[in-house]
Scaffold this motif. Structure first.
Motif, PDB file in Angstrom:
ATOM      1  N   ALA A 125       0.847  -1.199   0.000  1.00  0.00           N
ATOM      2  CA  ALA A 125       0.000   0.000   0.000  1.00  0.00           C
ATOM      3  C   ALA A 125       0.876   1.238   0.000  1.00  0.00           C
ATOM      4  CB  ALA A 125      -0.917   0.017   1.226  1.00  0.00           C
ATOM      5  N   SER A 126       0.517   2.188  -0.841  1.00  0.00           N
ATOM      6  CA  SER A 126       1.199   3.490  -0.899  1.00  0.00           C
ATOM      7  C   SER A 126       0.152   4.549  -0.598  1.00  0.00           C
ATOM      8  CB  SER A 126       1.805   3.731  -2.284  1.00  0.00           C
ATOM      9  OG  SER A 126       2.705   2.687  -2.621  1.00  0.00           O
ATOM     10  N   VAL A 127       0.408   5.357   0.431  1.00  0.00           N
ATOM     11  CA  VAL A 127      -0.627   6.255   0.944  1.00  0.00           C
ATOM     12  C   VAL A 127      -0.090   7.664   1.149  1.00  0.00           C
ATOM     13  CG1 VAL A 127      -2.358   6.592   2.761  1.00  0.00           C
ATOM     14  CG2 VAL A 127      -1.582   4.265   2.198  1.00  0.00           C
ATOM     15  N   LEU A 128      -0.806   8.638   0.626  1.00  0.00           N
ATOM     16  CA  LEU A 128      -0.623  10.031   1.025  1.00  0.00           C
ATOM     17  C   LEU A 128      -1.645  10.307   2.114  1.00  0.00           C
ATOM     18  CD1 LEU A 128      -0.388  11.765  -2.481  1.00  0.00           C
ATOM     19  CD2 LEU A 128       1.496  10.998  -1.028  1.00  0.00           C
ATOM     20  N   PHE A 129      -1.257  11.083   3.132  1.00  0.00           N
ATOM     21  CA  PHE A 129      -2.214  11.383   4.190  1.00  0.00           C
ATOM     22  C   PHE A 129      -1.997  12.784   4.730  1.00  0.00           C
ATOM     23  CE2 PHE A 129       1.394   9.471   6.470  1.00  0.00           C
ATOM     24  CZ  PHE A 129       1.570  10.332   7.534  1.00  0.00           C
ATOM     25  N   GLU A 130      -3.011  13.256   5.445  1.00  0.00           N
ATOM     26  CA  GLU A 130      -2.919  14.530   6.155  1.00  0.00           C
ATOM     27  C   GLU A 130      -3.383  14.334   7.582  1.00  0.00           C
ATOM     28  OE1 GLU A 130      -4.920  17.784   4.288  1.00  0.00           O
ATOM     29  OE2 GLU A 130      -3.716  17.689   2.454  1.00  0.00           O
ATOM     30  N   LEU A 131      -2.827  15.137   8.482  1.00  0.00           N
ATOM     31  CA  LEU A 131      -3.235  15.156   9.885  1.00  0.00           C
ATOM     32  C   LEU A 131      -4.013  16.430  10.180  1.00  0.00           C
ATOM     33  CD1 LEU A 131       0.119  13.843  11.363  1.00  0.00           C
ATOM     34  CD2 LEU A 131      -1.991  12.543  11.095  1.00  0.00           C
ATOM     35  N   GLY A 132      -4.615  16.468  11.355  1.00  0.00           N
ATOM     36  CA  GLY A 132      -5.523  17.550  11.692  1.00  0.00           C
ATOM     37  C   GLY A 132      -4.939  18.942  11.663  1.00  0.00           C
ATOM     38  N   GLU A 133      -3.649  19.088  11.900  1.00  0.00           N
ATOM     39  CA  GLU A 133      -3.025  20.406  11.915  1.00  0.00           C
ATOM     40  C   GLU A 133      -2.424  20.769  10.563  1.00  0.00           C
ATOM     41  OE1 GLU A 133      -0.319  20.606  15.164  1.00  0.00           O
ATOM     42  OE2 GLU A 133      -1.863  20.301  16.689  1.00  0.00           O
ATOM     43  N   GLY A 134      -2.846  20.059   9.509  1.00  0.00           N
ATOM     44  CA  GLY A 134      -2.361  20.366   8.174  1.00  0.00           C
ATOM     45  C   GLY A 134      -1.020  19.755   7.849  1.00  0.00           C
ATOM     46  N   ILE A 135      -0.537  18.837   8.679  1.00  0.00           N
ATOM     47  CA  ILE A 135       0.735  18.169   8.424  1.00  0.00           C
ATOM     48  C   ILE A 135       0.542  17.148   7.307  1.00  0.00           C
ATOM     49  CG2 ILE A 135       2.542  16.723   9.424  1.00  0.00           C
ATOM     50  CD1 ILE A 135       1.698  17.840  12.180  1.00  0.00           C
ATOM     51  N   SER A 136       1.425  17.175   6.308  1.00  0.00           N
ATOM     52  CA  SER A 136       1.342  16.213   5.219  1.00  0.00           C
ATOM     53  C   SER A 136       2.161  14.977   5.558  1.00  0.00           C
ATOM     54  CB  SER A 136       1.855  16.829   3.914  1.00  0.00           C
ATOM     55  OG  SER A 136       3.250  17.079   3.989  1.00  0.00           O
ATOM     56  N   GLY A 137       1.833  13.861   4.897  1.00  0.00           N
ATOM     57  CA  GLY A 137       2.566  12.643   5.172  1.00  0.00           C
ATOM     58  C   GLY A 137       2.525  11.651   4.037  1.00  0.00           C
ATOM     59  N   VAL A 138       3.479  10.729   4.065  1.00  0.00           N
ATOM     60  CA  VAL A 138       3.571   9.626   3.123  1.00  0.00           C
ATOM     61  C   VAL A 138       3.745   8.340   3.924  1.00  0.00           C
ATOM     62  CG1 VAL A 138       4.867   8.595   1.220  1.00  0.00           C
ATOM     63  CG2 VAL A 138       4.653  11.080   1.377  1.00  0.00           C
ATOM     64  N   MET A 139       2.957   7.317   3.576  1.00  0.00           N
ATOM     65  CA  MET A 139       3.080   6.030   4.242  1.00  0.00           C
ATOM     66  C   MET A 139       3.255   4.941   3.185  1.00  0.00           C
ATOM     67  SD  MET A 139       0.431   4.074   6.839  1.00  0.00           S
ATOM     68  CE  MET A 139       0.185   5.615   7.723  1.00  0.00           C
ATOM     69  N   ALA A 140       4.287   4.108   3.336  1.00  0.00           N
ATOM     70  CA  ALA A 140       4.542   3.003   2.425  1.00  0.00           C
ATOM     71  C   ALA A 140       4.536   1.705   3.222  1.00  0.00           C
ATOM     72  CB  ALA A 140       5.883   3.192   1.724  1.00  0.00           C
ATOM     73  N   LEU A 141       3.695   0.756   2.808  1.00  0.00           N
ATOM     74  CA  LEU A 141       3.532  -0.504   3.512  1.00  0.00           C
ATOM     75  C   LEU A 141       3.827  -1.657   2.560  1.00  0.00           C
ATOM     76  CD1 LEU A 141       0.028   0.335   5.049  1.00  0.00           C
ATOM     77  CD2 LEU A 141       2.260   0.734   6.115  1.00  0.00           C
ATOM     78  N   ASN A 142       4.610  -2.648   3.019  1.00  0.00           N
ATOM     79  CA  ASN A 142       4.969  -3.755   2.137  1.00  0.00           C
ATOM     80  C   ASN A 142       5.207  -5.014   2.965  1.00  0.00           C
ATOM     81  OD1 ASN A 142       5.924  -5.479   0.171  1.00  0.00           O
ATOM     82  ND2 ASN A 142       7.418  -4.045  -0.661  1.00  0.00           N
ATOM     83  N   ARG A 143       4.342  -6.010   2.784  1.00  0.00           N
ATOM     84  CA  ARG A 143       4.511  -7.290   3.469  1.00  0.00           C
ATOM     85  C   ARG A 143       5.373  -8.264   2.658  1.00  0.00           C
ATOM     86  NH1 ARG A 143      -1.393  -9.302   5.441  1.00  0.00           N
ATOM     87  NH2 ARG A 143      -1.607  -9.758   3.219  1.00  0.00           N
ATOM     88  N   SER A 144       5.851  -7.837   1.509  1.00  0.00           N
ATOM     89  CA  SER A 144       6.623  -8.723   0.636  1.00  0.00           C
ATOM     90  C   SER A 144       7.982  -8.098   0.302  1.00  0.00           C
ATOM     91  CB  SER A 144       5.847  -9.018  -0.642  1.00  0.00           C
ATOM     92  OG  SER A 144       5.515  -7.827  -1.321  1.00  0.00           O
ATOM     93  N   ALA A 145       8.600  -7.441   1.277  1.00  0.00           N
ATOM     94  CA  ALA A 145       9.854  -6.714   1.079  1.00  0.00           C
ATOM     95  C   ALA A 145      11.024  -7.568   1.560  1.00  0.00           C
ATOM     96  CB  ALA A 145       9.815  -5.389   1.831  1.00  0.00           C
ATOM     97  N   TRP A 146      11.656  -8.302   0.650  1.00  0.00           N
ATOM     98  CA  TRP A 146      12.776  -9.165   1.038  1.00  0.00           C
ATOM     99  C   TRP A 146      13.824  -8.403   1.850  1.00  0.00           C
ATOM    100  CZ3 TRP A 146      12.598 -14.043   1.420  1.00  0.00           C
ATOM    101  CH2 TRP A 146      11.957 -14.867   0.483  1.00  0.00           C
ATOM    102  N   GLY A 147      14.232  -9.013   2.941  1.00  0.00           N
ATOM    103  CA  GLY A 147      15.289  -8.447   3.768  1.00  0.00           C
ATOM    104  C   GLY A 147      14.802  -7.601   4.928  1.00  0.00           C
ATOM    105  N   ARG A 148      13.552  -7.158   4.877  1.00  0.00           N
ATOM    106  CA  ARG A 148      12.995  -6.388   5.984  1.00  0.00           C
ATOM    107  C   ARG A 148      12.258  -7.335   6.927  1.00  0.00           C
ATOM    108  NH1 ARG A 148      16.008  -1.960   6.020  1.00  0.00           N
ATOM    109  NH2 ARG A 148      15.768  -0.672   4.156  1.00  0.00           N
ATOM    110  N   LYS A 149      12.539  -7.218   8.214  1.00  0.00           N
ATOM    111  CA  LYS A 149      12.013  -8.164   9.194  1.00  0.00           C
ATOM    112  C   LYS A 149      10.971  -7.554  10.139  1.00  0.00           C
ATOM    113  CE  LYS A 149      14.821 -11.103   7.405  1.00  0.00           C
ATOM    114  NZ  LYS A 149      14.316 -12.146   6.480  1.00  0.00           N
TER     115      LYS A 149
END
Length: 371
Positions: A234-258
C-alpha cells in the motif's frame, strides 16, 4: 493497583504466547501490581488447550472459548485469534462483564469495529488494543521532544512498514491472503504505523491510497494455486488535523525487511528518525547546533527513558519485543485500576480503523477520502 486479577487467554499462537509472557512477567518487572491469576486458556481443541495451559502457566484449558468467557473467575480476556474472530469474542467478553485486551486490528469490517466500541462503552469495562510499539521508551521520548518543540513546528512525516513474511511468491496460501482477514497491508499491517501517528499527532484526517498485489496467486497444500484476495503493498498520502502532510509506504513482501517501522518527522528546526528494527535508538538533527557540529545524533535507550529502568539498570543493553508487551500489560492494569495509562482503547482505535477503510475506499474510487 491492588487485588489479583483473573486472566483468560484465547489463542496460543505467536501473539498468544506474547500475552502469556506479559501476564507472567508484569509483576516481576514492575512490582506495583498484584500477580495476575492465570485462570483459563482456550484453543481449538481440549487437548491443545490443556497442553498450552501447562506450558504458559494457566490453571486449566478449554476447547470452547465461550466457556472461558462465562467463567466467573476470569475478569480480563486476552484475545489473540485471527482478525475475523475479534469482534464476536470481544463483544461476548464485554457483555459478560469482562475487561478485554484484544490484538490489532479491531475487526475486518468497520461496522464490527463500531459494534465493539459500542459494547465497550455500554459495559463500562476497559477494552484496549494490542499496539505495543507505542510503548517503546524511545517512542515516549519522541513524544516528549515534540511536546517541547525540539524540532520546531512539524510539517511533514514519512512512515514505512516493511516485512518479508509474504515475499516468497511460492509460499503457501494461508489465511492472511483471504479477504475474510481484511484488506491485507492496510489493516493487518499498517495499523501499527497508524497507532504511532495516533499517539504522537492524533487521527489521520484525509488519505489517498493505492493498493497492490505483487503476486496474483499462491500454491495450496493440495497442489493447486489460489488467487490472492488481499493486498500486500500500500502506498498512501495522508494529512493530519493540523495540516501536516505525510507519506506512508507498507509492504509485506519486502525481502530483507524483518520488522521495519521507519518514522521520519520533519520540523522547522530539525528532524527525528526512528526505526522499529533498531528501536533501542533514535536519531535527532537540530538546526540550532552550530554549523560545524550539525549532524544526526544517535541516542541509545537507557534507564533515563522510563520504563526501560524497570528492566535493565544500564544504558545501551536494549529491550525486546516481548518487553514492550509487558509494558503494555502494565498500562492495561493501570487503566483497569482507574489510573491514567498509555493505551489505545476501542474508542480511539476506531480512528485507526476508519483510516484503514478510507484507504480501501480511496483505492477503489481513486480519489482523496476525508475521514
Amino acid at each position: 493497583m491492588d487485588g489479583s486479577i483473573g486472566v483468560g487467554l484465547i489463542g496460543t499462537g505467536y501473539m498468544g504466547k506474547c500475552h502469556a509472557l506479559a501476564w507472567n512477567g508484569v509483576k516481576a518487572v514492575f512490582g506495583d501490581c498484584a500477580r495476575p491469576r492465570l485462570v483459563q486458556l482456550a484453543e481449538v481443541t481440549q487437548d491443545l488447550a490443556q497442553r498450552k495451559a501447562d506450558e504458559f502457566g494457566f490453571q486449566r484449558g478449554t476447547g470452547d472459548w465461550r466457556e472461558l468467557v462465562a467463567d466467573p473467575d476470569v475478569e480480563v480476556v486476552s484475545i489473540t485469534t485471527p482478525n475475523a474472530f475479534h469482534a464476536e469474542m470481544a463483544i461476548a467478553a464485554l457483555e459478560a462483564g469482562k475487561h478485554v485486551w484484544c490484538e490489532k486490528p479491531m475487526a475486518v469490517a468497520l461496522v464490527d469495529a463500531e459494534r465493539m466500541a459500542a459494547a465497550a462503552k455500554a459495559s463500562g469495562k476497559v477494552a484496549v488494543l494490542g499496539y505495543n510499539y507505542i510503548q517503546s521508551p524511545l517512542m515516549r521520548q519522541i513524544e516528549a521532544l515534540l511536546q517541547e518543540g525540539a524540532i520546531g513546528t512539524v510539517n511533514h512525516i514519512r512512515l514505512e512498514m516493511d516485512e518479508d513474511f509474504m515475499a516468497d511468491p511460492e509460499a503457501l496460501f494461508y489465511w492472511k491472503s483471504e479477504a475474510s482477514s481484511g484488506y491485507g497491508a492496510p489493516d493487518d499491517f499498517g495499523v501499527h504505523p497508524l497507532s504511532l501517528l495516533q499517539v504522537l499527532f492524533g487521527p489521520v484526517t484525509k488519505v489517498f491510497a493505492n493498493l497492490s498485489r505483487p503476486y496474483a496467486d499462491r500454491p495450496t497444500v493440495e497442489g493447486t494455486r489460489r488467487a490472492v484476495e488481499t493486498f500486500d503493498i500500500a502506498s498512501v498520502l495522508f494529512e493530519l488535523g493540523e495540516g501536516i502532510s505525510g507519506v506512508m509506504a507498507l509492504n509485506r513482501s519486502a525481502w530483507g525487511r524483518k520488522g521495519r517501522v521507519a518514522l521520519q518527522i520533519f520540523g522547522s528546526a530539525g528532524t527525528i528518525v526512528f526505526d522499529q528494527e533498531r528501536f533501542n535508538e533514535l536519531q535527532i538533527y537540530s538546526a540550532a547546533d552550530r554549523q560545524s557540529l550539525q549532524g544526526f545524533r544517535t541516542i541509545l535507550a537507557g534507564p533515563q527513558h522510563p520504563p526501560y529502568d524497570r528492566f535493565i539498570p544500564a544504558p545501551g543493553h536494549g529491550l525486546g519485543f516481548n518487553d514492550l508487551k509487558i509494558i503494555e500489560c502494565h498500562e492495561l492494569l493501570r487503566r483497569i485500576g482507574g489510573e491514567d495509562a498509555r493505551v489505545i482503547d476501542f474508542q480511539t482505535g476506531l480512528n485507526i480503523e476508519r483510516a484503514v477503510h478510507a484507504m480501501a475506499q480511496s483505492h477503489r474510487e481513486q480519489r482523496w477520502v476525508v475521514i
